[in-house]
Scaffold this active site. Structure first.
Site, PDB file in Angstrom:
ATOM      1  N   CYS A   2       0.864  -1.196   0.000  1.00  0.00           N
ATOM      2  CA  CYS A   2       0.000   0.000   0.000  1.00  0.00           C
ATOM      3  C   CYS A   2       0.897   1.242   0.000  1.00  0.00           C
ATOM      4  O   CYS A   2       2.092   1.170   0.173  1.00  0.00           O
ATOM      5  CB  CYS A   2      -0.855   0.020   1.255  1.00  0.00           C
ATOM      6  SG  CYS A   2      -1.862  -1.439   1.468  1.00  0.00           S
ATOM      7  N   ARG A  27       1.474   1.292  -5.991  1.00  0.00           N
ATOM      8  CA  ARG A  27       1.601   0.365  -4.848  1.00  0.00           C
ATOM      9  C   ARG A  27       0.242  -0.182  -4.431  1.00  0.00           C
ATOM     10  O   ARG A  27       0.149  -1.103  -3.619  1.00  0.00           O
ATOM     11  CB  ARG A  27       2.246   1.075  -3.660  1.00  0.00           C
ATOM     12  CG  ARG A  27       3.665   1.539  -3.853  1.00  0.00           C
ATOM     13  CD  ARG A  27       4.179   2.257  -2.621  1.00  0.00           C
ATOM     14  NE  ARG A  27       4.202   1.359  -1.478  1.00  0.00           N
ATOM     15  CZ  ARG A  27       5.220   0.538  -1.208  1.00  0.00           C
ATOM     16  NH1 ARG A  27       6.260   0.505  -2.031  1.00  0.00           N
ATOM     17  NH2 ARG A  27       5.209  -0.257  -0.166  1.00  0.00           N
ATOM     18  N   TRP A  73      -3.850  -1.574  -1.255  1.00  0.00           N
ATOM     19  CA  TRP A  73      -3.866  -2.816  -2.026  1.00  0.00           C
ATOM     20  C   TRP A  73      -4.421  -3.845  -1.054  1.00  0.00           C
ATOM     21  O   TRP A  73      -3.718  -4.281  -0.133  1.00  0.00           O
ATOM     22  CB  TRP A  73      -2.469  -3.203  -2.502  1.00  0.00           C
ATOM     23  CG  TRP A  73      -2.460  -4.513  -3.217  1.00  0.00           C
ATOM     24  CD1 TRP A  73      -2.191  -5.753  -2.693  1.00  0.00           C
ATOM     25  CD2 TRP A  73      -2.770  -4.753  -4.596  1.00  0.00           C
ATOM     26  NE1 TRP A  73      -2.298  -6.731  -3.642  1.00  0.00           N
ATOM     27  CE2 TRP A  73      -2.662  -6.147  -4.828  1.00  0.00           C
ATOM     28  CE3 TRP A  73      -3.124  -3.946  -5.653  1.00  0.00           C
ATOM     29  CZ2 TRP A  73      -2.896  -6.742  -6.075  1.00  0.00           C
ATOM     30  CZ3 TRP A  73      -3.362  -4.525  -6.893  1.00  0.00           C
ATOM     31  CH2 TRP A  73      -3.245  -5.892  -7.092  1.00  0.00           C
ATOM     32  N   ASN A  99       0.725  -0.466   6.104  1.00  0.00           N
ATOM     33  CA  ASN A  99       1.087  -1.299   4.951  1.00  0.00           C
ATOM     34  C   ASN A  99       1.723  -2.550   5.514  1.00  0.00           C
ATOM     35  O   ASN A  99       2.676  -2.478   6.280  1.00  0.00           O
ATOM     36  CB  ASN A  99       2.061  -0.564   4.033  1.00  0.00           C
ATOM     37  CG  ASN A  99       2.577  -1.481   2.922  1.00  0.00           C
ATOM     38  OD1 ASN A  99       1.854  -2.372   2.473  1.00  0.00           O
ATOM     39  ND2 ASN A  99       3.815  -1.298   2.516  1.00  0.00           N
ATOM     40  N   GLY A 100       1.179  -3.726   5.133  1.00  0.00           N
ATOM     41  CA  GLY A 100       1.752  -4.986   5.627  1.00  0.00           C
ATOM     42  C   GLY A 100       0.648  -5.968   5.955  1.00  0.00           C
ATOM     43  O   GLY A 100      -0.507  -5.778   5.590  1.00  0.00           O
ATOM     44  N   GLU A 483       6.959 -22.251 -18.340  1.00  0.00           N
ATOM     45  CA  GLU A 483       6.977 -20.848 -17.894  1.00  0.00           C
ATOM     46  C   GLU A 483       8.229 -20.155 -18.418  1.00  0.00           C
ATOM     47  O   GLU A 483       8.177 -19.011 -18.868  1.00  0.00           O
ATOM     48  CB  GLU A 483       6.908 -20.789 -16.373  1.00  0.00           C
ATOM     49  CG  GLU A 483       7.171 -19.425 -15.748  1.00  0.00           C
ATOM     50  CD  GLU A 483       6.242 -18.316 -16.231  1.00  0.00           C
ATOM     51  OE1 GLU A 483       5.209 -18.616 -16.855  1.00  0.00           O
ATOM     52  OE2 GLU A 483       6.569 -17.138 -15.999  1.00  0.00           O
ATOM     53  N   LYS A 487       8.298 -16.701 -20.880  1.00  0.00           N
ATOM     54  CA  LYS A 487       8.980 -15.440 -20.544  1.00  0.00           C
ATOM     55  C   LYS A 487       9.838 -14.947 -21.708  1.00  0.00           C
ATOM     56  O   LYS A 487       9.811 -13.785 -22.080  1.00  0.00           O
ATOM     57  CB  LYS A 487       9.854 -15.636 -19.291  1.00  0.00           C
ATOM     58  CG  LYS A 487       9.066 -15.636 -18.015  1.00  0.00           C
ATOM     59  CD  LYS A 487       8.510 -14.250 -17.739  1.00  0.00           C
ATOM     60  CE  LYS A 487       7.278 -14.211 -16.879  1.00  0.00           C
ATOM     61  NZ  LYS A 487       6.102 -14.898 -17.394  1.00  0.00           N
ATOM     62  N   GLU A 490       7.439 -13.708 -24.494  1.00  0.00           N
ATOM     63  CA  GLU A 490       6.627 -12.497 -24.304  1.00  0.00           C
ATOM     64  C   GLU A 490       7.460 -11.234 -24.127  1.00  0.00           C
ATOM     65  O   GLU A 490       6.964 -10.157 -24.409  1.00  0.00           O
ATOM     66  CB  GLU A 490       5.633 -12.670 -23.164  1.00  0.00           C
ATOM     67  CG  GLU A 490       6.165 -12.949 -21.809  1.00  0.00           C
ATOM     68  CD  GLU A 490       5.022 -13.018 -20.777  1.00  0.00           C
ATOM     69  OE1 GLU A 490       3.944 -12.438 -20.969  1.00  0.00           O
ATOM     70  OE2 GLU A 490       5.244 -13.662 -19.752  1.00  0.00           O
ATOM     71  N   HIS A 506      10.767 -37.666 -30.543  1.00  0.00           N
ATOM     72  CA  HIS A 506       9.608 -38.037 -31.368  1.00  0.00           C
ATOM     73  C   HIS A 506       9.283 -36.959 -32.385  1.00  0.00           C
ATOM     74  O   HIS A 506       8.123 -36.724 -32.701  1.00  0.00           O
ATOM     75  CB  HIS A 506       8.405 -38.305 -30.445  1.00  0.00           C
ATOM     76  CG  HIS A 506       8.647 -39.434 -29.510  1.00  0.00           C
ATOM     77  ND1 HIS A 506       8.647 -40.758 -29.906  1.00  0.00           N
ATOM     78  CD2 HIS A 506       8.973 -39.435 -28.183  1.00  0.00           C
ATOM     79  CE1 HIS A 506       8.910 -41.524 -28.866  1.00  0.00           C
ATOM     80  NE2 HIS A 506       9.114 -40.757 -27.804  1.00  0.00           N
ATOM     81  N   LYS A 605      -1.939  -6.696 -19.471  1.00  0.00           N
ATOM     82  CA  LYS A 605      -1.694  -7.301 -18.150  1.00  0.00           C
ATOM     83  C   LYS A 605      -2.832  -8.243 -17.776  1.00  0.00           C
ATOM     84  O   LYS A 605      -2.609  -9.284 -17.190  1.00  0.00           O
ATOM     85  CB  LYS A 605      -1.543  -6.215 -17.084  1.00  0.00           C
ATOM     86  CG  LYS A 605      -1.209  -6.755 -15.695  1.00  0.00           C
ATOM     87  CD  LYS A 605       0.082  -7.549 -15.697  1.00  0.00           C
ATOM     88  CE  LYS A 605       0.333  -8.236 -14.382  1.00  0.00           C
ATOM     89  NZ  LYS A 605       1.448  -9.201 -14.469  1.00  0.00           N
TER      90      LYS A 605
END
Ligand code: AGP
Length: 610
Positions: A2, A27, A73, A99-100, A483, A487, A490, A506, A605
């Site tokens: 946050c 944030r 957040w 924040n936390g 994954e 990366k 993209e 194969h 996103k």
């Protein structure tokens, strides 16, 4: 994550707070609020973006030369007016922003309710506020009350607290969440990050864990837990605003890669109480009774989230012996899958808004499945519509290419698979203790891999002109290879192919030629020899070999041109470690090619369209 801003000085506080919050919206931005002192604490807060708060302030703004502000957040309690900060006590004498994550907020809340406190919000922050109020009523001064309250808090916090009875000060303190003090002339600032105060000063104190700052308009005193004064050097900020929003990193993606030790800690530790052999998945039960009726599990997602679910498939099947199908949502939703009340559907999504994944959730619920959402955005569509939610607490992920959210999703898979196995009696207490100890060690192990960034950058420069890239592995190594290949695709825009190592012969091996690069993931030790033999097949056809292996397994050096070692760990958790080099490798290649790493071409996103 946050945004916190505090101001005390000779100017009107509200415009400074709002300006500061705007620079911190990266944030967190699901709600915001300010508390400004003028004859009393005037609190205004609003759900949604900062503009909603500004609109409310048009008719409710308070003049005043001291105040605190927050942009949220959400972690505990979905975005709403009542859940937004600042929180204020019943007598409107103390306001607090945070924040936390207060890990023991439920037990503290029980204690405070026993003392007669009532709560308006679902947040852990309000518990922190009421704890300060509780001690303030005992000692009569804010500094001691904050110290006594934070002594009771387990978890992470950055706090700014003000009190109507003494409006000449802001009390600020932190543990595991950042907080800085901006130094002005006849005015001073508190902020969770540098961008909030750069317009006014470049002189700051970087508050350390467990330190408390008493901030007045004419000076700042920093104290340790024993209230001994600490002499702190002034840090002069040389960044511009854009660099400051990225914490000094060149891109949000790199910042988020380096946030992973904290993200993994934030996602895992609150669910693994230190002194109890249990896994607490928030409101998710996954009890033995519930599981007794489950004869199939689907893990459904898109893109990177799907790859984390693929790891989950291997884990859950192997340690709980329930059949698991991991599938992309865009395929799952159109093939008329077999779903009934004995189906557990796990949907994974960072944004919680991906159209195909939302559709899969709705299809599963309609067919009677029990749906668990593994989500990063509190209050998102998937979070609201799933039967139960396990949040990944990665904080806002700004870069389009997912890194820290993926690692947090893997942690969610670790927790869910272990929880199911425990409930079904498939793992012993000793095995759980070993698993728990290893989960606690993951943040530091990730930290140690990040220290290899320069070495990985040198490898990116070495292979930057490769013609094509194959990522191969077996078992969970293969899931992670998918994954790694994504990366590179993209952000480096290079053709990269993930393949089950045993499948190359194969057909795909026909693509191998001199100038090809093969990234071999060999962290699953029981499959090591098999994968190495596949790597040899590829090497003999001219490819260069970059291997990702567990420390100590030097056998790989006989076949690989380059090796990135990651710390050894329990076989269940190699994925989160071996993926860190993949993230950095792709990042540095994309930078070397001059791409817009945070906003790659053609991508969004959150894919909220089909
Ligand atoms: C990953 O780097 C991509 N940004 C993309 O594959 C993403 O993971 C996918 O679109 C799913 O998004 P979600 O997690 O928000 O549902």
């Amino acid at each position: 994550m946050c945004g916190i801003v505090g101001y005390i000085g000779q100017q009107e506080a509200t415009p400074i707070l709002i300006e500061g919050l705007r620079s911190l919206e990266y944030r967190g931005y699901d709600s915001a609020g300010v508390a400004v002192f003028k004859d009393g604490l005037n609190l205004v807060k609003a759900k949604g973006r900062l503009a909603n708060l500004e609109e409310k302030l048009v008719d409710n703004a308070s003049t005043g030369l001291m105040g605190i502000g927050h942009t949220r957040w959400a972690t505990h309690g979905e975005p709403s007016d009542v859940n937004s900060h600042p929180h204020m006590n019943e007598s409107n004498t103390i306001a607090l922003v945070h924040n936390g994550i207060i890990e023991n907020y439920l037990s503290l809340k029980d204690e405070l309710e026993f003392e007669g406190y009532t709560f308006l919000s679902e947040t852990d922050t309000e518990v922190g506020l009421m704890l300060v109020d509780y001690y303030y009523n005992q000692v009569g001064n804010l500094l001691d009350a904050v110290i006594m309250a934070t002594d009771r808090i387990e978890g992470s916090y950055a706090l700014a607290v003000v009190c109507k009875d003494d409006p000449t000060q802001i009390i600020a303190t932190r543990k595991d969440s950042p907080l800085i003090i901006g130094l002005g002339n006849g005015e001073n600032f508190v902020a969770s990050d540098i961008p909030a105060i750069l317009k006014y000063t470049r002189d700051i104190y970087l508050l350390e864990d467990a330190e408390i700052a008493v901030v007045t308009k004419d000076g700042v005193t920093i104290l340790n837990e024993k209230k001994e004064v600490i002499n702190r050097d002034i840090f002069k900020v040389t960044w511009d605003i854009a660099a400051a929003e990225k914490g000094g990193y060149e891109h949000f993606m790199l910042k988020e890669i380096f946030e992973q030790p904290k993200v993994i800690k934030d996602t895992l530790i609150p669910r693994l109480p230190l002194n109890q052999d249990v896994i607490e998945l928030d409101q998710i039960k996954l009890s033995k009774k519930e599981l007794a009726n489950i004869n199939k599990i689907y893990i459904i997602a898109c893109g990177t989230a799907f790859y984390s679910g693929f790891v989950g498939k291997y884990l859950i099947e192997r340690i709980s012996r329930i059949p698991v199908v991991a599938e992309t949502a865009s395929e799952f939703r159109y093939r008329e899958p077999i779903i009934d009340k004995n189906t557990l559907l796990i949907v994974v999504s960072q944004s919680g808004e991906t159209a195909d994944t939302v559709a899969a959730l709705r299809m599963g619920k309609k067919a009677g499945a029990h749906v668990i959402g593994v989500v990063n955005v509190v209050g998102s569509t998937i979070a609201r519509e799933a039967t139960e939610v396990l949040y990944t607490w990665a904080g806002p992920e700004i870069a389009v290419a997912s890194t820290k959210a993926y690692s947090a999703q893997l942690c969610a898979m670790y927790l869910i698979s272990t929880k199911i196995a425990m409930e079904l009696g498939e793992i012993t207490d000793e095995e759980f203790s070993e698993i728990k100890e290893e989960l606690y060690s993951l943040p530091s192990k990730v930290e140690s891999i990040l220290q290899q960034a320069d070495y990985i950058k040198s490898l990116a420069n070495k292979y930057i002109n490769m013609k094509n890239v194959f990522y191969i592995g077996r078992g969970m190594d293969f899931a992670v290879a998918m994954e790694g290949a994504l990366k590179i695709k993209e952000i480096a825009y290079l053709h990269a192919e993930p393949y089950a190592a045993g499948e190359l012969k194969h057909g795909p091996i026909a693509l191998i030629e001199k100038g090809s690069l093969l990234v071999g993931l060999v962290a699953q030790e029981e499959l090591f020899d098999k994968t190495v033999s596949n790597i040899k097949e590829v090497k003999s056809r001219g490819a260069s070999i970059l291997a990702i292996a567990l420390e100590g397994n030097t056998e790989i050096e006989k076949v690989a041109d380059d090796v990135i070692y990651v710390p050894s760990t329990h076989w269940m958790f190699t994925s989160v470690l071996e993926n860190i080099p993949q993230q950095l490798f792709a990042y540095y290649i994309a930078c070397g090619l001059g791409h817009d790493v945070d906003k790659p071409r053609n991508l969004a996103k959150s894919v909220t369209v089909e």
